[in-house]
Scaffold this active site. Structure first.
Site, PDB file in Angstrom:
ATOM      1  N   LYS A  51       0.794  -1.216  -0.010  1.00 38.59           N
ATOM      2  CA  LYS A  51      -0.020   0.078   0.032  1.00 38.59           C
ATOM      3  C   LYS A  51       0.872   1.492   0.056  1.00 38.59           C
ATOM      4  O   LYS A  51       0.485   2.124  -0.503  1.00 38.59           O
ATOM      5  CB  LYS A  51      -0.909   0.021   1.292  1.00 38.59           C
ATOM      6  CG  LYS A  51      -2.232  -1.091   1.052  1.00 38.59           C
ATOM      7  CD  LYS A  51      -2.847  -1.123   2.390  1.00 38.59           C
ATOM      8  CE  LYS A  51      -3.887  -2.315   2.403  1.00 38.59           C
ATOM      9  NZ  LYS A  51      -4.374  -2.645   3.540  1.00 38.59           N
ATOM     10  N   GLN A  95      -5.044  -1.738   9.685  1.00 40.40           N
ATOM     11  CA  GLN A  95      -4.896  -3.065   9.278  1.00 40.40           C
ATOM     12  C   GLN A  95      -5.538  -4.242  10.206  1.00 40.40           C
ATOM     13  O   GLN A  95      -5.130  -4.203  11.304  1.00 40.40           O
ATOM     14  CB  GLN A  95      -3.335  -3.111   8.999  1.00 40.40           C
ATOM     15  CG  GLN A  95      -3.085  -4.499   8.274  1.00 40.40           C
ATOM     16  CD  GLN A  95      -3.594  -4.417   6.885  1.00 40.40           C
ATOM     17  OE1 GLN A  95      -3.519  -3.543   6.020  1.00 40.40           O
ATOM     18  NE2 GLN A  95      -3.826  -5.650   6.335  1.00 40.40           N
ATOM     19  N   ASP A 118     -11.470   2.720   3.963  1.00 41.74           N
ATOM     20  CA  ASP A 118     -11.822   1.454   4.003  1.00 41.74           C
ATOM     21  C   ASP A 118     -13.536   1.004   3.921  1.00 41.74           C
ATOM     22  O   ASP A 118     -13.775  -0.228   3.728  1.00 41.74           O
ATOM     23  CB  ASP A 118     -11.275   0.472   5.358  1.00 41.74           C
ATOM     24  CG  ASP A 118     -10.053  -0.255   5.126  1.00 41.74           C
ATOM     25  OD1 ASP A 118      -9.534  -0.500   3.711  1.00 41.74           O
ATOM     26  OD2 ASP A 118      -9.134  -0.459   5.966  1.00 41.74           O
TER      27      ASP A 118
END
Length: 280
Positions: A51, A95, A118
């Site tokens: 990422k 995460q 997200d």
């Protein structure tokens, strides 16, 4: 049979996003993404590095907050509040998975919905269900972009989603419903999986079980999207679909790797730049 090339499309999207970033830069805005990484899970560390590299390519400033596995929930929440209040950060990504002593729901709910790139916050989940503009989870959003790129319209299709997670299965179901598909969703308690997949025009699977979908489970001409990621004993990455035997029956299929995976990261960048445009 045509392979849906997520790698090529994601590279194309990143070029387009770099142009958008450059335009925002001219207006004094540098899109910013903050990542919270708790613990030393190898897969999570690999994802975060990927990422970070993708952010650089798309002109997105990224910062990683690395925390030990023993970090308290309160400290994580404090960090999220700090990021929420930072006007130069547009997206917050925690995460997953988090250590067992941390309440994942509380952590997700602490993120500012306007920075929830997200798409996991209940505010954005609700807007997705209602068919309103929102931040959508990156993997299902990537699937929709991949279908659109190959002119595959879900409207009127019988779709079967295998896996009912909050991150993939449920949002995938809602995106397909919003696009006009008839959606069947299967999970660990489904009695006869084959009976559901066999009649579907579009099969989307993401549960993390190698060879779950076999050739006898899909009909001729089906479209198969494989979101699963598994590692064989030889260290090779494979999906949830028995690709070698299923592919000849399909009209379209995604490979693993190189299918949905690259699209997930591209959509994260797209969501971050979308969040940055809110500053205009």
């Amino acid at each position: 049979m045509q392979i849906l090339d997520g790698k090529a499309l994601s590279d194309q999207i990143k070029i387009e996003l770099k142009t958008k970033s450059d335009t925002l830069n001219l207006k004094g805005i540098t899109p910013g993404l903050a990542v919270i990484l708790v613990g030393d899970d190898a897969a999570s560390q690999t994802y975060v590095k990927m990422k970070e590299k993708a952010c650089d390519a798309a002109g997105v400033y990224s910062i990683i907050h690395k925390m030990p596995t023993t970090i308290s929930q309160e400290k994580i929440l404090e960090t999220i509040m700090m990021i929420n209040n930072n006007p130069n950060i547009d997206g917050v990504l925690v995460q997953l998975p988090l250590p067992k002593h941390v309440d994942t729901t509380k952590i997700i709910e602490a993120i500012d919905p306007k920075k929830d790139v997200d798409g996991f916050h209940p505010f954005n989940v609700g807007r997705l269900v209602a068919g309103l503009d929102s931040f959508v989870p990156c993997t299902p959003l990537g699937v929709m972009r991949l279908l659109a790129h190959y002119n595959i319209d879900p409207k009127g299709l019988d779709a079967c989603v295998v896996g009912a997670s909050n991150i993939v299965g449920k949002p995938m179901m809602n995106l397909l419903l919003n696009a006009g598909a008839t959606v069947d969703i299967c999970h660990i308690f489904t009695k006869d999986l084959k009976a559901h997949t066999q009649k579907a025009d579009l099969v989307i699977v993401g549960v993390g079980k190698q060879n779950l979908i076999t050739a006898d489970m899909v009909k001729e001409g089906a479209i198969v999207i494989d979101i699963g990621i598994n590692k064989t004993q030889e260290g090779r990455l494979v999906g949830d679909v028995d690709y070698e035997n299923v592919a000849p029956k399909c009209s379209y299929i995604t490979p693993v790797p190189g299918g949905v995976g690259p699209m997930t990261i591209a959509m994260l960048l797209e969501n971050t730049i979308k969040a940055a445009t809110q500053r205009l």
